[in-house]
Design an enzyme around this catalytic site. Structure first.
Site, PDB file in Angstrom:
ATOM      1  N   HIS A  86       0.845  -1.202   0.000  1.00  0.00           N
ATOM      2  CA  HIS A  86       0.000   0.000   0.000  1.00  0.00           C
ATOM      3  C   HIS A  86       0.884   1.257   0.000  1.00  0.00           C
ATOM      4  O   HIS A  86       0.699   2.162  -0.803  1.00  0.00           O
ATOM      5  CB  HIS A  86      -0.923   0.001   1.217  1.00  0.00           C
ATOM      6  CG  HIS A  86      -1.552   1.329   1.520  1.00  0.00           C
ATOM      7  ND1 HIS A  86      -2.557   1.862   0.742  1.00  0.00           N
ATOM      8  CD2 HIS A  86      -1.298   2.244   2.483  1.00  0.00           C
ATOM      9  CE1 HIS A  86      -2.897   3.050   1.235  1.00  0.00           C
ATOM     10  NE2 HIS A  86      -2.152   3.314   2.289  1.00  0.00           N
TER      11      HIS A  86
ATOM     12  N   ASP B 211       7.145  20.977 -27.000  1.00  0.00           N
ATOM     13  CA  ASP B 211       7.095  19.637 -26.389  1.00  0.00           C
ATOM     14  C   ASP B 211       8.115  19.624 -25.263  1.00  0.00           C
ATOM     15  O   ASP B 211       8.720  20.652 -24.958  1.00  0.00           O
ATOM     16  CB  ASP B 211       7.437  18.544 -27.427  1.00  0.00           C
ATOM     17  CG  ASP B 211       6.861  17.183 -27.020  1.00  0.00           C
ATOM     18  OD1 ASP B 211       7.158  16.735 -25.884  1.00  0.00           O
ATOM     19  OD2 ASP B 211       6.103  16.581 -27.797  1.00  0.00           O
TER      20      ASP B 211
ATOM     21  N   TRP C 209       6.940   0.175   4.029  1.00  0.00           N
ATOM     22  CA  TRP C 209       7.510   0.864   2.852  1.00  0.00           C
ATOM     23  C   TRP C 209       8.873   1.459   3.171  1.00  0.00           C
ATOM     24  O   TRP C 209       9.629   1.817   2.287  1.00  0.00           O
ATOM     25  CB  TRP C 209       6.551   1.930   2.325  1.00  0.00           C
ATOM     26  CG  TRP C 209       6.652   3.275   2.986  1.00  0.00           C
ATOM     27  CD1 TRP C 209       6.049   3.640   4.146  1.00  0.00           C
ATOM     28  CD2 TRP C 209       7.409   4.414   2.540  1.00  0.00           C
ATOM     29  NE1 TRP C 209       6.380   4.933   4.452  1.00  0.00           N
ATOM     30  CE2 TRP C 209       7.207   5.437   3.477  1.00  0.00           C
ATOM     31  CE3 TRP C 209       8.227   4.674   1.439  1.00  0.00           C
ATOM     32  CZ2 TRP C 209       7.795   6.690   3.371  1.00  0.00           C
ATOM     33  CZ3 TRP C 209       8.815   5.922   1.334  1.00  0.00           C
ATOM     34  CH2 TRP C 209       8.594   6.910   2.286  1.00  0.00           C
TER      35      TRP C 209
ATOM     36  N   SER D 109      13.326   5.789 -13.716  1.00  0.00           N
ATOM     37  CA  SER D 109      12.247   6.534 -14.364  1.00  0.00           C
ATOM     38  C   SER D 109      12.161   7.950 -13.800  1.00  0.00           C
ATOM     39  O   SER D 109      12.061   8.929 -14.560  1.00  0.00           O
ATOM     40  CB  SER D 109      10.932   5.783 -14.156  1.00  0.00           C
ATOM     41  OG  SER D 109       9.845   6.653 -14.292  1.00  0.00           O
ATOM     42  N   SER D 110      12.227   8.072 -12.480  1.00  0.00           N
ATOM     43  CA  SER D 110      12.095   9.390 -11.865  1.00  0.00           C
ATOM     44  C   SER D 110      13.242  10.301 -12.263  1.00  0.00           C
ATOM     45  O   SER D 110      13.044  11.486 -12.532  1.00  0.00           O
ATOM     46  CB  SER D 110      12.097   9.277 -10.341  1.00  0.00           C
ATOM     47  OG  SER D 110      10.953   8.618  -9.913  1.00  0.00           O
TER      48      SER D 110
ATOM     49  N   HIS E 151      13.190  12.049   3.407  1.00  0.00           N
ATOM     50  CA  HIS E 151      12.568  13.317   3.735  1.00  0.00           C
ATOM     51  C   HIS E 151      12.393  14.237   2.546  1.00  0.00           C
ATOM     52  O   HIS E 151      11.297  14.741   2.320  1.00  0.00           O
ATOM     53  CB  HIS E 151      13.181  14.033   4.933  1.00  0.00           C
ATOM     54  CG  HIS E 151      12.151  14.972   5.468  1.00  0.00           C
ATOM     55  ND1 HIS E 151      11.149  14.573   6.299  1.00  0.00           N
ATOM     56  CD2 HIS E 151      11.875  16.247   5.139  1.00  0.00           C
ATOM     57  CE1 HIS E 151      10.317  15.562   6.485  1.00  0.00           C
ATOM     58  NE2 HIS E 151      10.733  16.600   5.801  1.00  0.00           N
TER      59      HIS E 151
ATOM     60  N   GLU F 269      11.950  13.226  -0.300  1.00  0.00           N
ATOM     61  CA  GLU F 269      10.868  12.540  -1.020  1.00  0.00           C
ATOM     62  C   GLU F 269       9.496  13.061  -0.585  1.00  0.00           C
ATOM     63  O   GLU F 269       8.588  13.229  -1.388  1.00  0.00           O
ATOM     64  CB  GLU F 269      10.970  11.027  -0.763  1.00  0.00           C
ATOM     65  CG  GLU F 269       9.777  10.196  -1.201  1.00  0.00           C
ATOM     66  CD  GLU F 269       9.609  10.111  -2.708  1.00  0.00           C
ATOM     67  OE1 GLU F 269      10.583  10.409  -3.428  1.00  0.00           O
ATOM     68  OE2 GLU F 269       8.504   9.754  -3.156  1.00  0.00           O
TER      69      GLU F 269
ATOM     70  N   TYR G  20       8.814  16.000   0.289  1.00  0.00           N
ATOM     71  CA  TYR G  20       8.582  17.282  -0.387  1.00  0.00           C
ATOM     72  C   TYR G  20       8.416  17.105  -1.882  1.00  0.00           C
ATOM     73  O   TYR G  20       7.745  17.899  -2.534  1.00  0.00           O
ATOM     74  CB  TYR G  20       9.688  18.277  -0.026  1.00  0.00           C
ATOM     75  CG  TYR G  20       9.543  18.648   1.422  1.00  0.00           C
ATOM     76  CD1 TYR G  20       8.524  19.516   1.809  1.00  0.00           C
ATOM     77  CD2 TYR G  20      10.326  18.083   2.400  1.00  0.00           C
ATOM     78  CE1 TYR G  20       8.321  19.809   3.139  1.00  0.00           C
ATOM     79  CE2 TYR G  20      10.130  18.374   3.733  1.00  0.00           C
ATOM     80  CZ  TYR G  20       9.125  19.240   4.101  1.00  0.00           C
ATOM     81  OH  TYR G  20       8.914  19.517   5.408  1.00  0.00           O
TER      82      TYR G  20
ATOM     83  N   SER H 273      -1.424  26.848  -6.067  1.00  0.00           N
ATOM     84  CA  SER H 273      -1.084  28.245  -6.305  1.00  0.00           C
ATOM     85  C   SER H 273      -1.549  28.728  -7.674  1.00  0.00           C
ATOM     86  O   SER H 273      -1.609  29.930  -7.924  1.00  0.00           O
ATOM     87  CB  SER H 273       0.428  28.461  -6.195  1.00  0.00           C
ATOM     88  OG  SER H 273       0.882  28.021  -4.937  1.00  0.00           O
TER      89      SER H 273
ATOM     90  N   HIS I  52      14.906  13.486  11.953  1.00  0.00           N
ATOM     91  CA  HIS I  52      13.730  13.623  12.813  1.00  0.00           C
ATOM     92  C   HIS I  52      12.824  12.391  12.711  1.00  0.00           C
ATOM     93  O   HIS I  52      11.882  12.254  13.467  1.00  0.00           O
ATOM     94  CB  HIS I  52      12.956  14.932  12.553  1.00  0.00           C
ATOM     95  CG  HIS I  52      12.253  15.018  11.238  1.00  0.00           C
ATOM     96  ND1 HIS I  52      12.035  16.196  10.595  1.00  0.00           N
ATOM     97  CD2 HIS I  52      11.698  14.078  10.458  1.00  0.00           C
ATOM     98  CE1 HIS I  52      11.380  15.979   9.474  1.00  0.00           C
ATOM     99  NE2 HIS I  52      11.161  14.705   9.372  1.00  0.00           N
ATOM    100  N   HIS I  53      13.135  11.495  11.771  1.00  0.00           N
ATOM    101  CA  HIS I  53      12.428  10.210  11.742  1.00  0.00           C
ATOM    102  C   HIS I  53      13.076   9.211  12.692  1.00  0.00           C
ATOM    103  O   HIS I  53      12.625   8.083  12.800  1.00  0.00           O
ATOM    104  CB  HIS I  53      12.439   9.635  10.324  1.00  0.00           C
ATOM    105  CG  HIS I  53      11.754  10.514   9.318  1.00  0.00           C
ATOM    106  ND1 HIS I  53      10.420  10.391   9.015  1.00  0.00           N
ATOM    107  CD2 HIS I  53      12.205  11.545   8.583  1.00  0.00           C
ATOM    108  CE1 HIS I  53      10.088  11.299   8.122  1.00  0.00           C
ATOM    109  NE2 HIS I  53      11.150  12.024   7.833  1.00  0.00           N
TER     110      HIS I  53
ATOM    111  N   THR J 295       6.777  27.085   5.281  1.00  0.00           N
ATOM    112  CA  THR J 295       5.478  26.450   5.045  1.00  0.00           C
ATOM    113  C   THR J 295       4.366  27.397   5.481  1.00  0.00           C
ATOM    114  O   THR J 295       3.340  27.526   4.797  1.00  0.00           O
ATOM    115  CB  THR J 295       5.373  25.119   5.820  1.00  0.00           C
ATOM    116  OG1 THR J 295       6.579  24.381   5.597  1.00  0.00           O
ATOM    117  CG2 THR J 295       4.197  24.300   5.346  1.00  0.00           C
TER     118      THR J 295
ATOM    119  N   LYS K 116       3.658  30.023   2.899  1.00  0.00           N
ATOM    120  CA  LYS K 116       2.803  29.566   1.803  1.00  0.00           C
ATOM    121  C   LYS K 116       1.328  29.630   2.194  1.00  0.00           C
ATOM    122  O   LYS K 116       0.487  30.139   1.459  1.00  0.00           O
ATOM    123  CB  LYS K 116       3.177  28.131   1.401  1.00  0.00           C
ATOM    124  CG  LYS K 116       4.606  27.987   0.955  1.00  0.00           C
ATOM    125  CD  LYS K 116       4.764  26.949  -0.115  1.00  0.00           C
ATOM    126  CE  LYS K 116       4.110  27.358  -1.386  1.00  0.00           C
ATOM    127  NZ  LYS K 116       4.978  27.897  -2.401  1.00  0.00           N
TER     128      LYS K 116
ATOM    129  N   ARG L 187       1.657   1.984  15.316  1.00  0.00           N
ATOM    130  CA  ARG L 187       1.290   1.772  13.917  1.00  0.00           C
ATOM    131  C   ARG L 187       1.733   0.376  13.472  1.00  0.00           C
ATOM    132  O   ARG L 187       2.488  -0.291  14.161  1.00  0.00           O
ATOM    133  CB  ARG L 187       1.914   2.847  13.036  1.00  0.00           C
ATOM    134  CG  ARG L 187       3.422   2.779  12.953  1.00  0.00           C
ATOM    135  CD  ARG L 187       3.996   3.984  12.255  1.00  0.00           C
ATOM    136  NE  ARG L 187       3.906   3.876  10.817  1.00  0.00           N
ATOM    137  CZ  ARG L 187       4.756   4.471   9.959  1.00  0.00           C
ATOM    138  NH1 ARG L 187       5.728   5.233  10.421  1.00  0.00           N
ATOM    139  NH2 ARG L 187       4.623   4.349   8.658  1.00  0.00           N
TER     140      ARG L 187
END
Ligand code: CU
Lengths: 376, 517
Positions: B68, B97, B133, B161-162, B245, B247, B249, B260, B294-295, B320, B323, B442
């Site tokens: 998931h 293009d 994950w 790919s990315s 991290h 990722e 963002y 926006s 921080h993780h 943040t 924004k 979790r």
């Protein structure tokens, strides 16, 4: 019952959460305040940052709501032209920054206190295993495993669930109150995490490394927590239970525990019935999570024991497998985790239950011989 | 387009180098993955409806949470934003293009294979990846199932790919802008993607490194993550989160961009603080490299590291906040109307802010000792990823689909979709805050009795949310097939080059560059 409780809780949230902060703080919806100085400091920080967030949220959303209600095209409101304002833009960099600095000060203080593991009265080593905890009292020379004691039947829904479903163990970690106890946390296999919310302690158990933490419990009681790092299939089934006793009760427990260890009769010959009784119980605690109560296992990773080659085959191979496990599979070795009595009983049980009627009875002395053989 | 035979029809999509075709392919893949990953979420929520084992065993449960997560991150959110980028960036900057059309084709067509490989692990002998994950070592190395190697290969393909997609986007934005389209005139969506693309190039190789080290630990006797061989399991976490991290963002910055674009359009007022918006995105991207630990606050890192990462994480709240304040100020004294894209954008701002505020709470290290790895964290990151990233995508699709298809979507159905989604999301994820605070970890397949009520509520919410996405599916299919013709401008307050071309956008646009004043 659950649904009625739910409605009660919903009204409680709507009422309590918005208007009665004190009510909210004391309910089970929130973090427990706990029974240690650290857990109370954490709680206060949590409530402080919570209210900071609530106030910021209310201000932002209120302005937004005002615009949504009054500045609508359908009301004929004409758009203003501004799209830049240096002072305003600077203000909302500077003001949040100041709030953050003010927040960081108490947070840093508590954090520094939490990291102070000096001047401890005694040390307990906590080791995570798939899927149980081991506690070693370094000063007292006491060590034991702590297993989930909720029966499989409750998990499978074949029996009503008890009040401490999944939060109960066979042997809790017993600690004295009013002592600063150093906790050394490590793991035997994968990463686990030892957490008791009421104590404000959470520490990852990392294999090959020992990390420190400490706890000072104010009140006697039973405090429950769980493993909080995904550690494999039974991650949800390795609770932590801490029983905090007064110094007098704790001393009694220590002596009682040591006497019990001395009373074991090493040379007793067990009857098959005795072995089967203990075997069924121990199998339920240590083996049934994977191999299931009915011995039928789960898929390929947890093979069935019922009518299996191992359980019906040579005894020696069976014993060896239980003692040492199988490399590269989920089967671990139980030689260090279980007593000779338990091992003998489990193996006897596996060879006679579910129609595996081999008639074999393995004696604790047989296991002891093998153990000695291993050491030489 | 006319085709001589079905083969040609298929080959058109396989060999296409057109940015609009490839954008469509990305979005379609993402849509399919949304329902696969969403189905898994419903299996998870179904199992958690009541305490006790319901219909899946703990082993399968762990496989579900792993797949998931991976599918939603790499298969839904990321491809959807690349799809939006493919469609919109050339049209918004006046380019004919993408800069590297053939590579564009490759970067898409790798993905279906990557996800086929990933999902095929479910049908293999032995469990599919079952370590979450975040695939922490040694659970994923020494203790990982054989299918882990397929997972590693799939992650490599996704990374490839990315990276190709990101290079393409950067090359396009830097080289193919229409004359007069200065950098500080770029639409904010383009800016957000430019910065995101740099993040991708910086961190996808780090992820590739992590999985390669896993592979050699598993098969070639190295011990990067094994203390017994001189390695360190925490090294894995440092590397993973150095990727992980930024990722986060990568998944939210393009949503900032979409929102926006939408809020000024339906406020009929220019975006407030364009310059500070661009600066905020850049600052967030920069800080995202300095907050990874921080993780890991409870993993045993030193006091000094904990203090540093607490301060750097708190600091992210500043840009943040800028924004959010700018969005609100854009709406303030605008002339607002609430078509579906605007509804999703406003929903985004409100609910993302809630997720951001719980993130601020998580940054306070002592408090994080209680929050970490509980449902509080699950609530937090689902608030930023579902009504955050996903709402951003949905808003973008409703906003631009009239331009893509030439038809207006069904507004009533869109509004139903929005309201059911908002209710569903909040009913699902808000109670998780309480569950986490009350002590539910979790990634557990079963739980103690005091968590029952809120889990039931969450499951009901998940069912509402899950099934209301079918409205989106129906609406999209109907819009592709027909519907009220869209004007060129589509929206009254629309500004930008993409609204100057006909609807539907012709197969080739801006072959002669437009002049931007
Ligand atoms: Cu564990």
């Amino acid at each position: 019952m659950a649904l009625r409780g739910l409605f009660k809780k919903l009204t409680f949230i709507v009422g309590g959460f918005c208007f009665f902060p004190a009510l909210y703080a004391e309910s089970a919806l929130n973090m427990p305040r706990g029974v240690t100085p650290v857990s109370r400091d954490i709680f206060d920080l949590h409530m402080l940052i919570f209210w900071v967030c609530v106030v910021i949220g209310i201000i932002v959303f209120a302005i937004m709501l005002y615009a949504i209600i009054f500045h609508r095209k359908s009301r004929g409101y004409k758009a203003a032209k501004f799209h830049d304002h240096i002072t305003v833009e600077l203000a909302w960099v500077i003001v949040p920054f100041i709030i953050l600095v003010l927040m960081a000060i108490p947070a840093s203080k508590v954090l520094i206190k939490m990291n102070d593991t000096n001047h401890t009265d005694q040390t307990v080593k906590i080791t995570g295993y798939q899927w149980k905890w081991r506690y070693d009292y370094l000063k007292e020379d006491i060590g034991f495993f702590s297993n989930l004691s909720t029966p499989q039947a409750q998990i499978q829904g074949k029996e009503p669930k008890g009040p401490y479903y999944l939060l109960e163990v066979d042997k809790p970690l017993v600690l004295p109150i009013k002592q600063k106890i150093r906790l050394l946390v490590t793991s035997n296999d994968v990463i686990h995490s030892w957490w008791v919310p009421q104590l404000g302690v959470k520490r990852d158990a990392v294999p090959g490394f020992i990390h420190e933490s400490w706890v000072y419990i104010d009140e006697p009681g039973i405090y429950r927590g769980q493993c909080t790092e995904l550690c494999g299939i039974n991650h949800g089934f390795m609770p932590v239970v801490v029983e905090a006793l007064t110094q007098a009760d704790y001393d009694k427990w220590i002596t009682g525990h040591k006497q019990q260890a001395q009373q074991a009769q090493p040379d007793k010959t067990w009857t098959k019935e005795e072995l089967m009784t203990l075997g069924e119980k121990s199998y339920g605690t240590y083996c049934a999570v994977c191999h299931q109560v009915n011995g039928e296992g789960m898929g390929d990773i947890y093979p069935a024991l019922k009518k299996s080659k191992i359980a019906l085959g040579p005894i020696k191979k069976h014993i060896d497998l239980v003692l040492h496990g199988v490399q590269g599979t989920a089967m671990q070795g139980f030689i260090d985790q279980l007593t000779d009595d338990e091992l003998a009983a489990i193996i006897t049980f596996e060879r006679n239950a579910w129609g595996n009627d081999t008639g074999d009875a393995v004696q604790p002395s047989d296991i002891r011989k093998l153990r000695k053989g291993d050491e030489s | 387009m006319e085709y001589a035979n079905p083969w040609q029809r298929i080959m058109r999509w396989v060999t296409t180098t057109n940015h609009k075709d490839i954008g469509t392919l990305y979005l379609m893949l993402s849509l399919v993955m949304l329902f696969i990953g969403g189905g898994m979420a419903l299996i998870i929520r179904g199992e958690l409806f009541m305490p006790g084992q319901q219909f899946i065993d703990p082993s399968f449960y762990n496989q579900m949470i792993t797949l998931h997560g991976l599918i939603m991150v790499f298969g839904v959110i990321m491809p959807a934003f690349v799809g939006l980028a493919n469609w919109q960036i050339p049209m918004m900057i006046g380019a004919p293009d993408m800069a590297l059309p053939r590579m564009n084709n490759w970067s898409f067509w790798i993905l279906p294979f990557a996800f086929t490989i990933l999902i095929s692990t479910l049908f293999m002998n032995g469990p599919a990846p079952n370590f979450g994950w975040t695939f922490y070592a040694p659970l994923s190395t020494t203790y990982g199932p054989p299918s882990t190697d397929f997972f590693i290969f799939a992650v490599h393909l996704m990374g490839l790919s990315s990276i190709m997609g990101a290079i393409n986007i950067i090359a396009t934005i830097l080289n193919l802008r229409a004359p007069g389209m200065r950098m500080m005139k770029l639409p904010i969506f383009v800016w957000s993607w430019l910065i995101t693309a740099f993040l991708l190039i910086a961190v996808m190789p780090v992820l590739a490194g992590a999985v390669t080290m896993m592979l050699t630990d598993r098969h070639f006797g190295t011990s990067f993550f094994n203390a017994a061989g001189g390695g360190d399991p925490l090294l894995f976490q440092h590397i993973f989160w150095f990727f992980g991290h930024p990722e986060v963002y990568i998944m939210i910055l393009p949503a900032f961009g979409v929102v926006s674009q939408i809020i000024p359009t339906f406020s009929r007022k220019k975006l407030f603080g364009y310059g500070s918006m661009v600066a905020a995105i850049a600052v967030i991207a920069f800080l995202s490299f300095l907050v990874w630990a921080h993780h890991m606050f409870v993993s045993g890192i030193s006091l000094g590291a904990e203090l540093f990462f607490m301060y750097s994480t708190m600091l992210i709240a500043v840009p943040t906040g800028v924004k959010v304040f700018n969005w609100v100020t854009t709406m303030f004294r605008g002339s607002l109307s609430f078509e579906t894209p605007m509804l999703f954008a406003v929903g985004f701002v409100v609910l993302f802010t809630i997720g951001g505020l719980s993130g601020l709470m998580l940054s306070i290290v002592p408090a994080d000792f209680q929050y970490h790895d509980t449902y509080f964290v699950v609530a937090h990151f689902h608030y930023v990823l579902v009504p955050g990233a996903l709402f951003g995508i949905l808003a973008g699709v409703y906003f631009w689909i009239p331009k893509w298809t030439g038809h207006m979507y069904n507004e009533a159905m869109g509004k139903w979709h929005f309201w059911l989604s908002v209710i569903g999301v909040n009913v699902t994820f808000f109670p998780m805050h309480f569950l986490g605070l009350a002590g539910m970890p979790r990634r557990v397949p079963d739980y103690a009795l005091q968590f029952t009520d809120f889990n039931m509520v969450a499951t009901v919410g998940a069912v509402i949310f899950g099934f209301s996405q079918l409205l989106f599916l129906v609406n999209i299919i109907k819009t592709i097939r027909g519907g009220k013709p869209a004007t060129d401008e589509v929206w009254e307050g629309a500004e930008g080059l993409e609204w100057t071309i006909p609807s539907p956008a012709p197969y080739h646009t801006f072959q002669t560059p437009p002049e931007v004043r």
